[in-house]
Motif scaffolding. Structure first.
Motif, PDB file in Angstrom:
ATOM      1  N   UNK A   1       0.832  -1.194   0.000  1.00 49.08           N
ATOM      2  CA  UNK A   1       0.000   0.000   0.000  1.00 49.08           C
ATOM      3  C   UNK A   1       0.872   1.252   0.000  1.00 49.08           C
ATOM      4  N   UNK A   2       0.481   2.292  -0.728  1.00 50.55           N
ATOM      5  CA  UNK A   2       1.253   3.532  -0.714  1.00 50.55           C
ATOM      6  C   UNK A   2       1.132   4.217   0.646  1.00 50.55           C
ATOM      7  N   UNK A   3       2.240   4.707   1.147  1.00 49.20           N
ATOM      8  CA  UNK A   3       2.244   5.337   2.468  1.00 49.20           C
ATOM      9  C   UNK A   3       3.337   6.382   2.530  1.00 49.20           C
ATOM     10  N   UNK A   4       3.233   7.247   3.548  1.00 48.13           N
ATOM     11  CA  UNK A   4       4.212   8.300   3.801  1.00 48.13           C
ATOM     12  C   UNK A   4       4.682   8.178   5.243  1.00 48.13           C
TER      13      UNK A   4
ATOM     14  N   UNK B   1       1.970  17.584  -8.263  1.00 46.60           N
ATOM     15  CA  UNK B   1       1.011  18.625  -7.919  1.00 46.60           C
ATOM     16  C   UNK B   1       1.219  19.125  -6.494  1.00 46.60           C
ATOM     17  N   UNK B   2       1.540  18.221  -5.578  1.00 51.65           N
ATOM     18  CA  UNK B   2       1.777  18.627  -4.185  1.00 51.65           C
ATOM     19  C   UNK B   2       3.014  19.513  -4.070  1.00 51.65           C
ATOM     20  N   UNK B   3       3.971  19.338  -4.945  1.00 53.09           N
ATOM     21  CA  UNK B   3       5.198  20.159  -4.904  1.00 53.09           C
ATOM     22  C   UNK B   3       4.988  21.529  -5.559  1.00 53.09           C
ATOM     23  N   UNK B   4       3.811  21.795  -6.069  1.00 53.92           N
ATOM     24  CA  UNK B   4       3.598  23.061  -6.759  1.00 53.92           C
ATOM     25  C   UNK B   4       4.128  23.046  -8.171  1.00 53.92           C
ATOM     26  N   UNK B   5       4.170  21.844  -8.789  1.00 56.32           N
ATOM     27  CA  UNK B   5       4.609  21.651 -10.172  1.00 56.32           C
ATOM     28  C   UNK B   5       6.072  22.052 -10.391  1.00 56.32           C
ATOM     29  N   UNK B   6       6.865  21.813  -9.404  1.00 59.83           N
ATOM     30  CA  UNK B   6       8.319  21.966  -9.547  1.00 59.83           C
ATOM     31  C   UNK B   6       8.999  21.073  -8.519  1.00 59.83           C
ATOM     32  N   UNK B   7      10.235  20.677  -8.818  1.00 60.02           N
ATOM     33  CA  UNK B   7      10.950  19.778  -7.926  1.00 60.02           C
ATOM     34  C   UNK B   7      11.341  20.508  -6.637  1.00 60.02           C
TER      35      UNK B   7
ATOM     36  N   UNK C   1       0.499  19.287   3.526  1.00 62.18           N
ATOM     37  CA  UNK C   1       1.086  19.779   4.777  1.00 62.18           C
ATOM     38  C   UNK C   1       2.605  19.728   4.736  1.00 62.18           C
ATOM     39  N   UNK C   2       3.137  18.662   4.157  1.00 62.58           N
ATOM     40  CA  UNK C   2       4.596  18.530   4.093  1.00 62.58           C
ATOM     41  C   UNK C   2       5.207  19.542   3.131  1.00 62.58           C
ATOM     42  N   UNK C   3       4.493  19.870   2.042  1.00 64.02           N
ATOM     43  CA  UNK C   3       5.037  20.787   1.051  1.00 64.02           C
ATOM     44  C   UNK C   3       5.154  22.211   1.570  1.00 64.02           C
ATOM     45  N   UNK C   4       4.499  22.518   2.694  1.00 62.49           N
ATOM     46  CA  UNK C   4       4.604  23.855   3.271  1.00 62.49           C
ATOM     47  C   UNK C   4       5.993  24.125   3.846  1.00 62.49           C
ATOM     48  N   UNK C   5       6.708  23.068   4.165  1.00 54.80           N
ATOM     49  CA  UNK C   5       8.069  23.207   4.703  1.00 54.80           C
ATOM     50  C   UNK C   5       9.056  23.218   3.531  1.00 54.80           C
ATOM     51  N   UNK C   6       9.679  24.362   3.292  1.00 55.21           N
ATOM     52  CA  UNK C   6      10.598  24.465   2.153  1.00 55.21           C
ATOM     53  C   UNK C   6      11.848  23.622   2.341  1.00 55.21           C
ATOM     54  N   UNK C   7      12.208  23.297   3.594  1.00 57.10           N
ATOM     55  CA  UNK C   7      13.414  22.507   3.863  1.00 57.10           C
ATOM     56  C   UNK C   7      13.118  21.029   4.022  1.00 57.10           C
TER      57      UNK C   7
ATOM     58  N   UNK D   1      -9.803   4.686  -0.664  1.00 60.91           N
ATOM     59  CA  UNK D   1      -9.758   6.150  -0.648  1.00 60.91           C
ATOM     60  C   UNK D   1      -8.408   6.664  -0.159  1.00 60.91           C
ATOM     61  N   UNK D   2      -7.342   6.058  -0.669  1.00 58.70           N
ATOM     62  CA  UNK D   2      -6.004   6.437  -0.208  1.00 58.70           C
ATOM     63  C   UNK D   2      -5.577   7.796  -0.743  1.00 58.70           C
ATOM     64  N   UNK D   3      -6.119   8.219  -1.853  1.00 57.60           N
ATOM     65  CA  UNK D   3      -5.666   9.464  -2.474  1.00 57.60           C
ATOM     66  C   UNK D   3      -5.955  10.660  -1.585  1.00 57.60           C
ATOM     67  N   UNK D   4      -7.147  10.711  -0.976  1.00 57.91           N
ATOM     68  CA  UNK D   4      -7.518  11.869  -0.165  1.00 57.91           C
ATOM     69  C   UNK D   4      -6.587  12.026   1.026  1.00 57.91           C
ATOM     70  N   UNK D   5      -6.290  10.913   1.733  1.00 54.17           N
ATOM     71  CA  UNK D   5      -5.413  10.996   2.904  1.00 54.17           C
ATOM     72  C   UNK D   5      -3.991  11.367   2.503  1.00 54.17           C
ATOM     73  N   UNK D   6      -3.490  10.796   1.410  1.00 53.28           N
ATOM     74  CA  UNK D   6      -2.132  11.111   0.962  1.00 53.28           C
ATOM     75  C   UNK D   6      -2.021  12.562   0.505  1.00 53.28           C
TER      76      UNK D   6
END
Length: 375
Positions: free
Chosen positions: A6-9, A72-78, A45-51, A34-39
């Protein structure tokens, strides 16, 4: 699906923060439970931290769908700190390159731009040339019909007279009667104010017999029969019946165009007489109710109020209007392309053009006969 697949973080809150993605990041695994909504919530939330330290090396399988969720979570950039497995590098490269592609925006030229004006000029010239060719072919077909009348399309002419003329009696009678009632009612109110009740016959007779009767019948026929003619020829173009006629050596003009022009030229004057009579009947009813004018007085005063020349002008308008409506309808019907979109556009344009041409022809009649039909 097992827990390992299963996909997980896995998130580590120590500084610097670290987020590790594990499991199968593929569409069938992400759609389960419904794994997509939780992920997505965790990724946002994680992408808010730039570091944030992103570690994707633990992902067992990754497809374009799973990579797009991360992208998409990264804001369309690495992100600045990213660890990828070598086999997943190509997937993110393709997504990154697809995001860099931009479709060229075609600016729509203004209506007054040279290119637009040149295109409109070419369209008008093309329509005029086709219309002149249609009239020329019609003249040749009339000559052929006059030389060999027994070989003429009499069944087609009779059928068109029935569909165009006889079946239009109902709608022209209804609209003509209502127009006569309204015109008589409004005129009677104004005339009664100045004591000119007897002049209602003059106003109603002249307006209906000379102008409203022919114009009203022509507009109704243009909307009813003109659109039907254009649609009929357009459907024959779509179904390739017109091409089949040419293969069999059958002329479009002799079998399709000429019968419709003849039928409308014959039917329209009769419809004008019918519309005039019904409109005057409606006017007589309104005059009886509003002013108390008897039917016998109305019928006796009508010949003196309206000279006979106005009647013949109305008949002549009917002939000309009928021929113009048929020619315009056939012109646009033959220009329809073999697709349904062109069929709808051609039918609409045919009706609008027919009504416009009829109004212009009526204005020409008004100028040519401005001194005829008055005492």
């Amino acid at each position: 699906m097992s827990e390992q697949q299963a996909p997980a973080l896995n998130f580590t809150g120590e500084r610097p923060s670290r987020l590790a993605a594990v499991g199968q990041w593929q569409v069938h695994a992400l759609a389960a439970d419904n794994a997509i909504a939780a992920l997505n919530r965790q990724l946002r939330n994680a992408a808010k931290d730039a570091d944030m330290q992103w570690d994707l090396s633990g992902i067992d399988a990754l497809d374009h769908f799973g990579a797009q969720i991360l992208w998409n979570a990264w804001g369309r950039r690495r992100p600045r700190h990213l660890v990828l497995a070598p086999q997943h590098e190509d997937t993110f490269v393709r997504i990154e390159q697809a995001g860099m592609l931009t479709l060229p925006v075609r600016s729509r030229p203004h209506w007054f731009s040279p290119a637009t004006l040149l295109r409109v000029q070419r369209d008008i010239a093309g329509h005029l040339l086709s219309f002149v060719m249609l009239i020329g072919q019609l003249v040749l077909d009339f000559g052929r019909f006059a030389r060999w009348p027994l070989r003429g399309p009499w069944k087609e002419i009779s059928s068109n007279i029935y569909h165009i003329g006889y079946q239009a009696l109902g709608i022209t009678a209804l609209v003509g009667f209502l127009i006569g009632v309204v015109l008589s009612f409004l005129s009677a109110q104004q005339l009664h104010t100045f004591g000119g009740d007897i002049y209602l016959v003059n106003i109603l007779g002249m307006s209906v017999i000379r102008e409203l009767g022919p114009l009203l019948a022509a507009i109704l026929v243009a909307g009813r029969s003109g659109s039907a003619i254009t649609a009929q020829l357009g459907v024959m173009r779509v179904t390739e019946e017109l091409d089949a006629m040419l293969v069999m050596g059958m002329s479009h003009g002799f079998r399709l165009i000429m019968p419709k022009v003849l039928a409308l030229s014959i039917s329209m004057p009769l419809l004008v007489v019918w519309t005039d009579a019904v409109a005057l009947a409606g006017g007589m009813v309104a005059a009886k109710v509003e002013l108390g004018l008897s039917v016998s007085y109305f019928l006796q005063a009508l010949p003196d109020a309206v000279p006979l020349a106005n009647y013949w002008i109305g008949i002549g308008k009917g002939i000309v209007f009928g021929a113009l409506i048929a020619l315009v309808a056939c012109h646009f019907g033959l220009r329809i392309k073999p697709n349904t979109e062109s069929l709808g556009q051609g039918t609409t344009l045919s009706v609008v053009t027919s009504i416009t041409v009829v109004i212009l022809a009526d204005a020409v009649f008004a100028i040519l006969f401005k001194g005829v039909g008055f005492y």
